[in-house]
Design an enzyme around this catalytic site. Structure first.
Site, mmCIF file in Angstrom:
data_model
loop_
_atom_site.group_PDB
_atom_site.id
_atom_site.type_symbol
_atom_site.label_atom_id
_atom_site.label_comp_id
_atom_site.label_asym_id
_atom_site.label_seq_id
_atom_site.Cartn_x
_atom_site.Cartn_y
_atom_site.Cartn_z
ATOM 1 N N ARG A 147 0.814 -1.240 0.000
ATOM 2 C CA ARG A 147 0.000 0.000 0.000
ATOM 3 C C ARG A 147 0.836 1.273 0.000
ATOM 4 O O ARG A 147 0.344 2.334 0.369
ATOM 5 C CB ARG A 147 -0.987 0.021 1.165
ATOM 6 C CG ARG A 147 -1.949 -1.157 1.145
ATOM 7 C CD ARG A 147 -3.194 -0.889 1.956
ATOM 8 N NE ARG A 147 -4.056 -2.050 1.924
ATOM 9 C CZ ARG A 147 -4.056 -3.005 2.841
ATOM 10 N NH1 ARG A 147 -3.252 -2.914 3.881
ATOM 11 N NH2 ARG A 147 -4.872 -4.022 2.737
ATOM 12 N N GLU B 185 6.601 18.283 -24.663
ATOM 13 C CA GLU B 185 6.065 18.618 -23.325
ATOM 14 C C GLU B 185 6.582 19.986 -22.868
ATOM 15 O O GLU B 185 5.899 20.695 -22.121
ATOM 16 C CB GLU B 185 6.428 17.532 -22.304
ATOM 17 C CG GLU B 185 5.916 16.126 -22.629
ATOM 18 C CD GLU B 185 4.441 15.885 -22.309
ATOM 19 O OE1 GLU B 185 3.681 16.859 -22.120
ATOM 20 O OE2 GLU B 185 4.048 14.698 -22.253
ATOM 21 N N HIS C 187 5.647 9.075 -27.218
ATOM 22 C CA HIS C 187 4.614 9.805 -26.481
ATOM 23 C C HIS C 187 4.662 11.307 -26.812
ATOM 24 O O HIS C 187 3.635 11.922 -27.119
ATOM 25 C CB HIS C 187 4.787 9.593 -24.977
ATOM 26 C CG HIS C 187 3.871 10.429 -24.139
ATOM 27 N ND1 HIS C 187 2.512 10.191 -24.042
ATOM 28 C CD2 HIS C 187 4.109 11.537 -23.382
ATOM 29 C CE1 HIS C 187 1.961 11.095 -23.255
ATOM 30 N NE2 HIS C 187 2.905 11.934 -22.843
ATOM 31 N N LYS D 263 5.293 23.219 -13.318
ATOM 32 C CA LYS D 263 4.537 22.014 -12.942
ATOM 33 C C LYS D 263 4.373 21.938 -11.427
ATOM 34 O O LYS D 263 3.299 21.597 -10.922
ATOM 35 C CB LYS D 263 5.212 20.751 -13.478
ATOM 36 C CG LYS D 263 4.401 19.515 -13.092
ATOM 37 C CD LYS D 263 4.542 18.352 -14.016
ATOM 38 C CE LYS D 263 3.548 17.250 -13.620
ATOM 39 N NZ LYS D 263 3.679 16.055 -14.411
ATOM 40 N N GLU E 235 -5.805 16.606 -9.579
ATOM 41 C CA GLU E 235 -6.490 16.976 -10.819
ATOM 42 C C GLU E 235 -8.001 17.148 -10.648
ATOM 43 O O GLU E 235 -8.789 16.540 -11.365
ATOM 44 C CB GLU E 235 -6.176 15.949 -11.914
ATOM 45 C CG GLU E 235 -6.423 16.512 -13.310
ATOM 46 C CD GLU E 235 -5.882 15.618 -14.413
ATOM 47 O OE1 GLU E 235 -4.667 15.375 -14.429
ATOM 48 O OE2 GLU E 235 -6.685 15.169 -15.224
ATOM 49 N N LYS F 266 1.953 11.394 -10.709
ATOM 50 C CA LYS F 266 1.037 10.556 -11.489
ATOM 51 C C LYS F 266 1.798 9.301 -11.877
ATOM 52 O O LYS F 266 2.879 9.376 -12.472
ATOM 53 C CB LYS F 266 0.580 11.274 -12.756
ATOM 54 C CG LYS F 266 -0.608 12.158 -12.558
ATOM 55 C CD LYS F 266 -1.155 12.589 -13.909
ATOM 56 C CE LYS F 266 -2.286 13.562 -13.743
ATOM 57 N NZ LYS F 266 -2.759 14.061 -15.049
ATOM 58 N N ARG G 86 -5.004 21.166 -12.836
ATOM 59 C CA ARG G 86 -3.973 20.217 -13.294
ATOM 60 C C ARG G 86 -4.327 19.595 -14.639
ATOM 61 O O ARG G 86 -3.436 19.200 -15.401
ATOM 62 C CB ARG G 86 -3.728 19.135 -12.236
ATOM 63 C CG ARG G 86 -2.601 18.216 -12.643
ATOM 64 C CD ARG G 86 -2.057 17.363 -11.524
ATOM 65 N NE ARG G 86 -0.967 16.553 -12.028
ATOM 66 C CZ ARG G 86 -0.206 15.781 -11.296
ATOM 67 N NH1 ARG G 86 -0.408 15.700 -9.992
ATOM 68 N NH2 ARG G 86 0.763 15.073 -11.839
ATOM 69 N N HIS H 146 -2.994 10.400 -26.574
ATOM 70 C CA HIS H 146 -3.134 9.057 -25.987
ATOM 71 C C HIS H 146 -3.917 8.133 -26.929
ATOM 72 O O HIS H 146 -3.586 6.952 -27.061
ATOM 73 C CB HIS H 146 -3.862 9.140 -24.640
ATOM 74 C CG HIS H 146 -2.999 9.677 -23.531
ATOM 75 N ND1 HIS H 146 -3.506 10.024 -22.303
ATOM 76 C CD2 HIS H 146 -1.672 9.921 -23.458
ATOM 77 C CE1 HIS H 146 -2.524 10.463 -21.526
ATOM 78 N NE2 HIS H 146 -1.412 10.419 -22.207
HETATM 79 P P1 NAD Z 1 10.802 6.345 -22.501
HETATM 80 O O1 NAD Z 1 10.811 6.155 -21.056
HETATM 81 O O2 NAD Z 1 10.345 5.230 -23.363
HETATM 82 O O3 NAD Z 1 12.284 6.777 -22.949
HETATM 83 C C1 NAD Z 1 12.522 7.046 -24.303
HETATM 84 C C2 NAD Z 1 13.665 6.197 -24.860
HETATM 85 O O4 NAD Z 1 14.908 6.745 -24.434
HETATM 86 C C3 NAD Z 1 13.671 4.761 -24.404
HETATM 87 O O5 NAD Z 1 14.111 3.946 -25.455
HETATM 88 C C4 NAD Z 1 14.695 4.765 -23.272
HETATM 89 O O6 NAD Z 1 15.272 3.517 -23.040
HETATM 90 C C5 NAD Z 1 15.704 5.730 -23.817
HETATM 91 N N1 NAD Z 1 16.522 6.432 -22.842
HETATM 92 C C6 NAD Z 1 16.115 6.962 -21.663
HETATM 93 N N2 NAD Z 1 17.084 7.693 -21.116
HETATM 94 C C7 NAD Z 1 18.157 7.584 -21.940
HETATM 95 C C8 NAD Z 1 19.457 8.139 -21.917
HETATM 96 N N3 NAD Z 1 19.835 9.001 -20.982
HETATM 97 N N4 NAD Z 1 20.307 7.790 -22.900
HETATM 98 C C9 NAD Z 1 19.913 6.970 -23.902
HETATM 99 N N5 NAD Z 1 18.670 6.464 -24.005
HETATM 100 C C10 NAD Z 1 17.804 6.779 -23.029
HETATM 101 O O7 NAD Z 1 9.919 7.597 -22.921
HETATM 102 P P2 NAD Z 1 9.736 9.058 -22.301
HETATM 103 O O8 NAD Z 1 9.483 9.914 -23.466
HETATM 104 O O9 NAD Z 1 10.809 9.393 -21.365
HETATM 105 O O10 NAD Z 1 8.407 8.917 -21.418
HETATM 106 C C11 NAD Z 1 7.159 8.634 -22.009
HETATM 107 C C12 NAD Z 1 6.249 8.070 -20.956
HETATM 108 O O11 NAD Z 1 6.043 9.043 -19.940
HETATM 109 C C13 NAD Z 1 4.889 7.688 -21.461
HETATM 110 O O12 NAD Z 1 4.526 6.437 -20.944
HETATM 111 C C14 NAD Z 1 3.983 8.759 -20.897
HETATM 112 O O13 NAD Z 1 2.667 8.308 -20.706
HETATM 113 C C15 NAD Z 1 4.663 9.073 -19.608
HETATM 114 N N6 NAD Z 1 4.351 10.397 -19.058
HETATM 115 C C16 NAD Z 1 3.939 10.457 -17.761
HETATM 116 C C17 NAD Z 1 3.686 11.677 -17.189
HETATM 117 C C18 NAD Z 1 3.298 11.754 -15.743
HETATM 118 O O14 NAD Z 1 2.915 12.833 -15.278
HETATM 119 N N7 NAD Z 1 3.407 10.674 -14.995
HETATM 120 C C19 NAD Z 1 3.831 12.850 -17.934
HETATM 121 C C20 NAD Z 1 4.258 12.750 -19.251
HETATM 122 C C21 NAD Z 1 4.514 11.509 -19.810
HETATM 123 N N1 GLY Z 2 1.518 15.078 -17.189
HETATM 124 C C1 GLY Z 2 0.258 15.547 -16.716
HETATM 125 C C2 GLY Z 2 0.213 15.692 -15.242
HETATM 126 O O1 GLY Z 2 1.167 15.410 -14.551
HETATM 127 O O2 GLY Z 2 -0.782 16.096 -14.718
#
Ligand code: NAD
Ligand code: GLY
Length: 368
Positions: free
Chosen positions: A131, A195, A275, A237, A247, A153, A251, A262
């Site tokens: 939990r 972003e 993404h 943020k 949210e 999130k 937010r 999405h």
């Molecule tokens: P990702 O985590 O897939 O990373 C992108 C690519 O870069 C991957 O192939 C990874 O292995 C590689 N990589 C990462 N760091 C590296 C480095 N320093 N050197 C070389 N390669 C590296 O993608 P992302 O764009 O970082 O994240 C996308 C995800 O984030 C999605 O799932 C999205 O839904 C989520 N997201 C969440 C929030 C939130 O608020 N929680 C906000 C925005 C996006």
């Molecule tokens: N990435 C959207 C949020 O954190 O609310």
């Protein structure tokens, strides 16, 4: 607008959530900062979750730093396959297996080393294990540094939709070593800028103009401009999250372009656009829809599209997607209310709004 230079010093920010708070550190060499890592770690067990791209680059350094900073801590790793397609319940179950193998109780910390996929999955696993245990975010992509590592999130995807299973679970700390961006592939860096642009688009016209002036320096990974930009996004943020952690209102503006994005990601089986790329397309669609509905000047949609294009991001729907399928997917979005479509639209650059009750025909028109 100018942002203060930061290339050599570590930028320290705080996310304030009433009585709770946590630090964000942005700087060079933080992966080696054992004392900082130790201060964020809770308990006797540390599980580092990473993937098979990031771990070979940074896991040894991080592990060595934790060993230097903490005495008597049992460190283990769980290395997942790379990619959004692995942000699943099955991967979360593997993290639970790893925690169980360590005999971790609540005296454990998950350390997420990677991009948003690893961050979201690790945060979700930390929210669920007994939990809730501590999670420290160590983002290594631009996208994760400016957005996903901050704000709590956490989620995994289902085949039916993105981020459908998750929890709000704030990290114990965010430690962003900008040096890791040196190895980030160009496409992933560009995806992160979607972003970044989002922050200007949704509520900060001056920052949008700053980005227009600094595209070249940012794409060239100018350390000073990059650090200042990441810090600006995190500050924005942190402010929004402090005012609306779960949210209930404001937010949701952070999801500008995301309902479209999405749906595109899901329709492509989480294996098409990155993404950030899907969000870029989604923001342009949201801006065009706003113009079509008479809410915003069309020229602002063009300005947004031009900036995203300069960052090397897609601005048009990928071919072969079915608008009706996308609308069905958009109906399963978390922002919808009582079966009606609720989207983030804008009145122009820097002025996003939450707009309920949008007619599906208007959406279909921009998707076609
Ligand atoms: P990702 O985590 O897939 O990373 C992108 C690519 O870069 C991957 O192939 C990874 O292995 C590689 N990589 C990462 N760091 C590296 C480095 N320093 N050197 C070389 N390669 C590296 O993608 P992302 O764009 O970082 O994240 C996308 C995800 O984030 C999605 O799932 C999205 O839904 C989520 N997201 C969440 C929030 C939130 O608020 N929680 C906000 C925005 C996006
Ligand atoms: N990435 C959207 C949020 O954190 O609310």
């Amino acid at each position: 607008m100018t942002l203060s230079p930061h290339s050599s010093s570590t930028i320290e920010l705080t996310v304030e959530l009433g009585a709770r708070r946590y630090p964000i550190a942005i700087g060079h060499g933080l992966l080696d900062d054992g004392a900082r890592l130790a201060s964020a770690i809770d308990g006797r067990h540390v599980l580092i979750v990473s993937n098979d791209v990031v771990a070979p680059l940074y896991l040894d350094r991080l592990t060595a730093a934790i060993r230097r900073g903490c005495e008597n801590v049992h460190i283990s790793q769980w290395i997942l396959a790379d990619g959004e397609a692995h942000k699943t319940l099955a991967s979360a179950a593997r993290v639970f297996d790893a925690l169980a193998a360590m005999k971790a109780n609540r005296d454990a910390t998950i350390l997420a080393l990677g991009g948003g996929v690893i961050g979201d999955l690790s945060g979700f696993a930390a929210a669920c294990w007994m939990r809730g245990i501590a999670c420290v975010q160590v983002p290594t992509t631009l996208l994760a540094m400016v957005d996903s590592s901050v704000g709590g999130k956490t989620a995994v995807d289902l085949p039916q939709g993105k981020n459908l299973v998750g929890a709000f679970h704030q990290p114990r700390a965010v430690i962003a070593d900008i040096g890791t961006l040196a190895t980030l592939p160009a496409r992933e860096l560009r995806a992160g800028f979607a972003e970044v642009v989002k922050y200007g688009a949704l509520g900060d016209a001056d920052f949008f103009a700053y980005l227009e002036r600094n595209v070249d320096a940012l794409l060239a990974r100018d350390a000073d401009v990059l650090a200042a930009t990441i810090a600006h996004c995190c500050r924005q943020k942190a402010g929004i999250v402090a005012r609306d952690e779960t949210e209930q209102g404001e937010r949701a503006l952070l999801n500008f372009g995301h309902t479209f994005g999405h749906a595109i990601e899901t329709a492509m089986g989480y294996d098409g656009l990155r993404h950030g790329e899907a969000v870029a397309v989604g923001m342009v669609l949201a801006a065009r829809l706003s113009a079509n509905l008479g809410r915003a000047p069309a020229v602002d949609a063009q300005r947004l599209s031009a900036l995203l294009d300069r960052f090397g991001l897609p601005t048009a729907m990928p071919p072969g997607l079915d608008p009706d399928q996308l609308i069905d997917l958009m109906r399963l979005d978390k922002k919808n209310l009582s079966g009606t479509l609720r989207l983030i639209l804008w009145r122009g650059i820097g002025q996003a709004d939450i707009v309920p009750g949008i007619d599906a025909r208007a959406i279909r028109a921009v998707l076609a």
